[in-house]
Motif scaffolding. Structure first.
Motif: not given
Length: 478
Positions: A131-141
């Motif tokens: 969940w941490f990495l998915i949220a971080t990845a989505f928040a990039m864009v």
């Protein structure tokens, strides 16, 4: 008197502590440092902080404190303050709520929950990291609030399905939802697309360099910074997560349950399509911004949420949502709580409290070395914690540029470092972190767990930024 006797000592202490902190700020902070209005704003912050931690009343009710203070002490224009209770953020949350309510109606929440459970497994380590990495990845864009509003209901549906949705006493649900909020805030440093705070930075950079700043130049320098900071934060999350805790069942068990589900119904598909369409259109905002300049993601979510009251289900011919059910499911406390946090940030800025802090910072004898980087980084993170990323960017970047000009230094490496800093906040229940708190997460839990990440991130960002500007020539360019 009888009513007071029914209040336990802990609750009574909490009720008294908030206003007491406010009074101490009003009377003890020197007038030469902060004016009357600024002292009141800082007092409001301390009052709300005390009630967030001690929780003598529901956290949603604390959202009204800025209005109460302003009505009594006339800190700022009331119309301006009340406008913060109807911002884009509030309507985005309402729209996201309405869309995800239809998941529960159609059973899509169960399907999504099982999908995530068998893909990631019941291990708490894998769940939190995922969940941490998915949220971080989505928040990039995507804007961080969109990401948190999008992922939190999905994670909460999964937790609710396995009976691990207790945000007051549970061991698993709190850290999972914190991971979503933390990742949603952190990923924004990687690209300029992820929020208004980065557009503010672009404006300052272009003014400083005197020409257009290419977005690719941003990502080339900031993605390595994000990878380092995210890795350190992930390690911290592993330290603070509960030990010997896992979700019920096994990966094989959830895979079996998922395979036994009936074929996705048209109602489920419609509910999923509406959500995915909204997310995709949010990604594609640039494609239609010229035609619909006011159609921001918040209003797109709201439009799709309203459509859930119009579009009919195939199964029974009824709308996906009806107001009687939706009004119970919408997190009204969350909306007021988030609005109160936004209003608090506006009060701190409008009264000049933040500007006074900036003046104190500029008066310090900074030389441009690691101490300067660390001080500016800490200041940016503190501003993000108590207000929001955009306000922090608008305040700390011109300070850094003026300090660098006074010392005859290239400001670009300091700007890049501060971009990482103002995109970093983990502790205070404001901005995206207000979403899990509004769902029931204890603010004291967020503050205690987030304190380690905040402290470590300040030193990680300052050290990485100083190292990059010392050994990586491109980090000083544009």
């Amino acid at each position: 008197m009888n009513a007071l006797r029914k209040i336990d000592r802990k609750t009574l202490a909490g009720l008294i502590t908030g206003p007491l902190f406010f009074a101490l700020c009003m009377f003890l902070i020197p007038d030469g440092l902060f004016g009357y209005e600024a002292r009141a704003a800082i007092g409001t912050l301390c009052w709300m902080g005390a009630w967030w931690i001690m929780m003598p009343i529901p956290v949603g009710v604390t959202g009204f404190i800025p209005i109460i203070v302003n009505a009594l002490f006339n800190v700022m224009k009331m119309d301006s303050l009340l406008a913060k209770y109807a911002t884009d953020t509030i309507f985005l949350l309402i729209g996201a709520d309405l869309l995800t309510i239809s998941w529960k109606v159609t059973g899509l929440d169960k399907r999504v929950a099982l999908r995530f459970l068998y893909l990631s497994g019941p291990s708490l380590t894998s769940q939190v990291l995922m969940w941490f990495l998915i949220a971080t990845a989505f928040a990039m864009v995507l804007p961080n609030l969109v990401v948190c509003s999008m992922l939190t209901p999905i994670a909460f549906s999964m937790l609710r399905y396995v009976g691990e949705d207790d945000l007051k006493k549970g061991r698993i649900a709190p850290i999972v939802l914190c991971a979503v909020a933390w990742g949603s805030g952190l990923g924004g440093m990687a690209t300029p697309f992820s929020g208004a705070m980065n557009l503010v930075a672009i404006g300052y950079i272009e003014e400083y360099i005197g020409r257009e700043f290419m977005y690719t130049a941003w990502s080339i320098r900031m993605v390595p910074m994000l990878l380092i900071v995210a890795a350190v934060n992930a390690a911290c999350i592993m330290l603070i997560k509960p030990r010997n805790a896992s979700l019920k069942g096994s990966r094989e068990y959830y895979k079996k349950l998922y395979s036994e589900l009936p074929k996705m119904s048209r109602d489920e598909f419609t509910a999923l399509f509406m959500f995915v369409f909204t997310v995709v259109m949010t990604f594609a905002r640039n494609a239609y911004a010229g035609i619909f300049p006011a159609l921001k993601p918040a209003y797109l979510f709201l439009i799709m949420g309203v459509l859930t009251f119009i579009i009919r289900k195939k199964s029974d011919g009824e709308p996906f949502n009806n107001w009687k059910e939706a009004s119970r499911e919408i997190g009204w406390g969350l909306l007021i709580y988030v609005a109160g946090g936004i209003a608090l940030g506006a009060m701190l800025i409008d009264t000049g409290a933040v500007d006074s802090l900036a003046v104190i910072l500029k008066s310090l004898n900074m030389t441009g070395g690691f101490g300067t980087v660390l001080l500016l980084t800490a200041f940016a993170v503190i501003l993000s914690e108590i207000s929001n990323h955009s306000s922090a960017a608008a305040i700390v970047l011109p300070i850094a540029i003026s300090v660098c000009r006074a010392l005859n230094l290239n400001a670009m490496p300091y700007i890049y470092t501060l971009i990482a800093a103002y995109n970093t906040a983990f502790m205070m229940p404001t901005a995206v972190r207000a979403i899990p708190v509004g769902l029931g997460l204890s603010p004291s839990y967020l503050m205690k767990r987030g304190a380690l990440l905040t402290f470590v991130s300040v030193f990680t960002i300052a050290l990485t930024g100083f190292m990059f500007m010392s050994i990586w020539p491109a980090f000083s360019g544009f």
